[in-house]
Motif scaffolding. Sequence first.
Motif, PDB file in Angstrom:
ATOM      1  N   SER A 149     -15.069  -7.242  28.937  1.00 43.30           N
ATOM      2  CA  SER A 149     -16.164  -7.638  28.054  1.00 43.30           C
ATOM      3  C   SER A 149     -15.567  -7.949  26.683  1.00 43.30           C
ATOM      4  O   SER A 149     -14.423  -7.569  26.391  1.00 43.30           O
ATOM      5  N   LYS A 150     -16.372  -8.617  25.825  1.00 48.84           N
ATOM      6  CA  LYS A 150     -15.900  -8.922  24.464  1.00 48.84           C
ATOM      7  C   LYS A 150     -15.504  -7.647  23.727  1.00 48.84           C
ATOM      8  O   LYS A 150     -14.511  -7.618  23.005  1.00 48.84           O
ATOM      9  N   LYS A 151     -16.342  -6.607  23.925  1.00 43.22           N
ATOM     10  CA  LYS A 151     -16.099  -5.365  23.200  1.00 43.22           C
ATOM     11  C   LYS A 151     -14.771  -4.723  23.647  1.00 43.22           C
ATOM     12  O   LYS A 151     -13.936  -4.331  22.823  1.00 43.22           O
ATOM     13  N   ALA A 152     -14.580  -4.694  24.972  1.00 41.01           N
ATOM     14  CA  ALA A 152     -13.343  -4.106  25.506  1.00 41.01           C
ATOM     15  C   ALA A 152     -12.142  -4.958  25.073  1.00 41.01           C
ATOM     16  O   ALA A 152     -11.060  -4.425  24.779  1.00 41.01           O
ATOM     17  N   ALA A 153     -12.351  -6.274  25.013  1.00 43.91           N
ATOM     18  CA  ALA A 153     -11.253  -7.164  24.602  1.00 43.91           C
ATOM     19  C   ALA A 153     -10.877  -6.906  23.151  1.00 43.91           C
ATOM     20  O   ALA A 153      -9.701  -6.933  22.785  1.00 43.91           O
ATOM     21  N   LYS A 154     -11.902  -6.626  22.328  1.00 45.57           N
ATOM     22  CA  LYS A 154     -11.604  -6.354  20.917  1.00 45.57           C
ATOM     23  C   LYS A 154     -10.811  -5.048  20.774  1.00 45.57           C
ATOM     24  O   LYS A 154      -9.844  -4.978  20.010  1.00 45.57           O
ATOM     25  N   MET A 179      -3.287  -3.627  20.742  1.00 49.09           N
ATOM     26  CA  MET A 179      -2.052  -4.419  20.785  1.00 49.09           C
ATOM     27  C   MET A 179      -1.505  -4.616  19.374  1.00 49.09           C
ATOM     28  O   MET A 179      -0.300  -4.572  19.161  1.00 49.09           O
ATOM     29  N   LEU A 180      -2.386  -4.854  18.406  1.00 50.22           N
ATOM     30  CA  LEU A 180      -1.939  -5.026  17.018  1.00 50.22           C
ATOM     31  C   LEU A 180      -1.250  -3.750  16.528  1.00 50.22           C
ATOM     32  O   LEU A 180      -0.244  -3.801  15.832  1.00 50.22           O
ATOM     33  N   LYS A 181      -1.804  -2.612  16.933  1.00 47.93           N
ATOM     34  CA  LYS A 181      -1.167  -1.338  16.554  1.00 47.93           C
ATOM     35  C   LYS A 181       0.205  -1.221  17.220  1.00 47.93           C
ATOM     36  O   LYS A 181       1.180  -0.821  16.602  1.00 47.93           O
ATOM     37  N   LYS A 182       0.250  -1.593  18.498  1.00 47.47           N
ATOM     38  CA  LYS A 182       1.512  -1.513  19.258  1.00 47.47           C
ATOM     39  C   LYS A 182       2.643  -2.284  18.588  1.00 47.47           C
ATOM     40  O   LYS A 182       3.795  -1.887  18.623  1.00 47.47           O
ATOM     41  N   VAL A 183       2.291  -3.440  17.996  1.00 48.87           N
ATOM     42  CA  VAL A 183       3.345  -4.249  17.377  1.00 48.87           C
ATOM     43  C   VAL A 183       3.547  -3.875  15.908  1.00 48.87           C
ATOM     44  O   VAL A 183       4.183  -4.596  15.150  1.00 48.87           O
ATOM     45  N   GLY A 184       2.962  -2.745  15.520  1.00 48.82           N
ATOM     46  CA  GLY A 184       3.263  -2.203  14.195  1.00 48.82           C
ATOM     47  C   GLY A 184       2.511  -2.851  13.058  1.00 48.82           C
ATOM     48  O   GLY A 184       3.006  -2.918  11.938  1.00 48.82           O
ATOM     49  N   ILE A 185       1.292  -3.327  13.323  1.00 45.08           N
ATOM     50  CA  ILE A 185       0.491  -3.890  12.238  1.00 45.08           C
ATOM     51  C   ILE A 185      -0.324  -2.778  11.579  1.00 45.08           C
ATOM     52  O   ILE A 185      -1.138  -2.141  12.253  1.00 45.08           O
ATOM     53  N   PRO A 186      -0.087  -2.547  10.286  1.00 47.66           N
ATOM     54  CA  PRO A 186      -0.871  -1.519   9.618  1.00 47.66           C
ATOM     55  C   PRO A 186      -2.316  -2.005   9.450  1.00 47.66           C
ATOM     56  O   PRO A 186      -2.539  -3.218   9.403  1.00 47.66           O
ATOM     57  N   ARG A 187      -3.249  -1.158   9.363  1.00 50.57           N
ATOM     58  CA  ARG A 187      -4.674  -1.480   9.196  1.00 50.57           C
ATOM     59  C   ARG A 187      -5.157  -2.449  10.280  1.00 50.57           C
ATOM     60  O   ARG A 187      -5.866  -3.408   9.998  1.00 50.57           O
ATOM     61  N   ALA A 188      -4.764  -2.204  11.532  1.00 50.65           N
ATOM     62  CA  ALA A 188      -5.109  -3.141  12.606  1.00 50.65           C
ATOM     63  C   ALA A 188      -6.614  -3.399  12.686  1.00 50.65           C
ATOM     64  O   ALA A 188      -7.047  -4.525  12.951  1.00 50.65           O
ATOM     65  N   GLU A 189      -7.435  -2.363  12.415  1.00 51.79           N
ATOM     66  CA  GLU A 189      -8.893  -2.534  12.520  1.00 51.79           C
ATOM     67  C   GLU A 189      -9.417  -3.577  11.537  1.00 51.79           C
ATOM     68  O   GLU A 189     -10.397  -4.259  11.822  1.00 51.79           O
ATOM     69  N   SER A 190      -8.776  -3.701  10.364  1.00 49.28           N
ATOM     70  CA  SER A 190      -9.259  -4.746   9.455  1.00 49.28           C
ATOM     71  C   SER A 190      -8.519  -6.070   9.667  1.00 49.28           C
ATOM     72  O   SER A 190      -9.119  -7.141   9.555  1.00 49.28           O
ATOM     73  N   VAL A 191      -7.236  -6.000  10.034  1.00 53.50           N
ATOM     74  CA  VAL A 191      -6.485  -7.242  10.270  1.00 53.50           C
ATOM     75  C   VAL A 191      -7.163  -8.096  11.349  1.00 53.50           C
ATOM     76  O   VAL A 191      -7.186  -9.323  11.285  1.00 53.50           O
ATOM     77  N   VAL A 192      -7.758  -7.423  12.313  1.00 56.04           N
ATOM     78  CA  VAL A 192      -8.404  -8.148  13.409  1.00 56.04           C
ATOM     79  C   VAL A 192      -9.524  -9.073  12.885  1.00 56.04           C
ATOM     80  O   VAL A 192      -9.836 -10.097  13.484  1.00 56.04           O
ATOM     81  N   ASN A 193     -10.087  -8.729  11.727  1.00 56.58           N
ATOM     82  CA  ASN A 193     -11.141  -9.576  11.142  1.00 56.58           C
ATOM     83  C   ASN A 193     -10.619 -10.554  10.096  1.00 56.58           C
ATOM     84  O   ASN A 193     -11.386 -11.236   9.440  1.00 56.58           O
TER      85      ASN A 193
END
Length: 337
Positions: free
Chosen positions: A126-131, A137-151
């Motif tokens: 689902s879209k939600k599960a995909a998000k 995945m963003l966290k896995k690759v070492g992106i800080p603040r992944a929850e906001s970077v996604v937006n």
Amino acid sequence: MNPLLEVKDLEIAFKKDRAFIPTVRGVNFQVFPGEMLGIVGESGCGKSVTSLGVMGLLPKEFSKLGNHSEILFEGKSLKHLSDVEYRHYRGNEMAMIFQDPMSSLNPVFTIGFQMIEMITAHLKLSKKAAKTRAVDMLKKVGIPRAESVVNEYPHQLSGGMRQRVMIAMALSCNPKLLIADEPTTALDVTIQAQILDLMKKLQKEYQTAVMLITHDLGVVAEVCDRVIVMYAGKVVEEAEVAEIFNAPKHPYTVGLMNSIPSLTDEKERLDAITGSVPLPEEMPAGCPFAPRCAHATDLCFSEEPVTVNVGPKHYTSCWLYSGEGREAADGRAFSRT
Ligand SMILES: Nc1ncnc2c1ncn2[C@@H]1O[C@H](COP(=O)(O)OP(=O)(O)OP(=O)(O)O)[C@@H](O)[C@H]1O
Ligand SMILES: [Mg+2]
């Protein structure tokens, strides 16, 4: 072990003024599950064209695959797949990271939107599960603040962060093969090292096979298991990394090694190979490297060398190592300078 990817006699020609000019000229190699294969060679050797060929991303009207060429993924031929079938392979089975992440991220959509599109196109989520998966995945690759970077939008991120996003995106559908085309050349040295470490770590964790394309033999030494050296649309040498660094055979490989800067050597080792890679439309007869090669004999200028076995899992295409050529070159000193 059976190869994951097998490329056999790959020939790719591009249309120019109504004629097709051979550009990749009979390339053979295999990629085994979970290994990191380096592909090196100077600019214009055909590294990117080879990988676009594997990914089914060549412009159809302007390019042609050789009749005898084969691209086998887990033993199945990809050569005659329809666009829709190929799209299934890209993403689910194989993914590619490009040199310039800006050109492969869409500037008008958020990182999250693009990742969700990609994930839902390939995985039944689902879209939600995909998000959630995108953020993970963003966290896995070492992106800080992944929850906001996604937006956020691509331009809001640094080059290194964008490249991490590309890696996250490429790996988000668990491909078995990742083709990384110069993933770090646009980045500065410290970020380069971080990205390479990350790729190595993810490759180990997910057992993804990686084809790492680079100009840089230093990068290969650091992260790859095996390497193929390309020159003028051909593979001129292939071996495991330790073997090729201890005993490089082809004069082109030796030249590439001598152009690696060294901190420990008393003399500067930046002897770039003189001359340049011939253009596809100006391919000389015989060995394409002969005009730049200090060891070339008459034979090298007239006949293409055959590929010979020169050590454990070590192959090269050079007359110095095959019967006739070896005699012709007899008595000449041939060593790394
Ligand atoms: N779409 C195309 N149409 C015609 N020729 C092309 C096309 N793409 C690449 N070529 C030619 O094919 C040859 C190999 O190019 P390719 O991009 O594969 O080199 P490369 O080894 O990836 O080099 P670099 O290290 O600079 O990325 C070059 O001579 C290039 O000009
Ligand atoms: Mg390239």
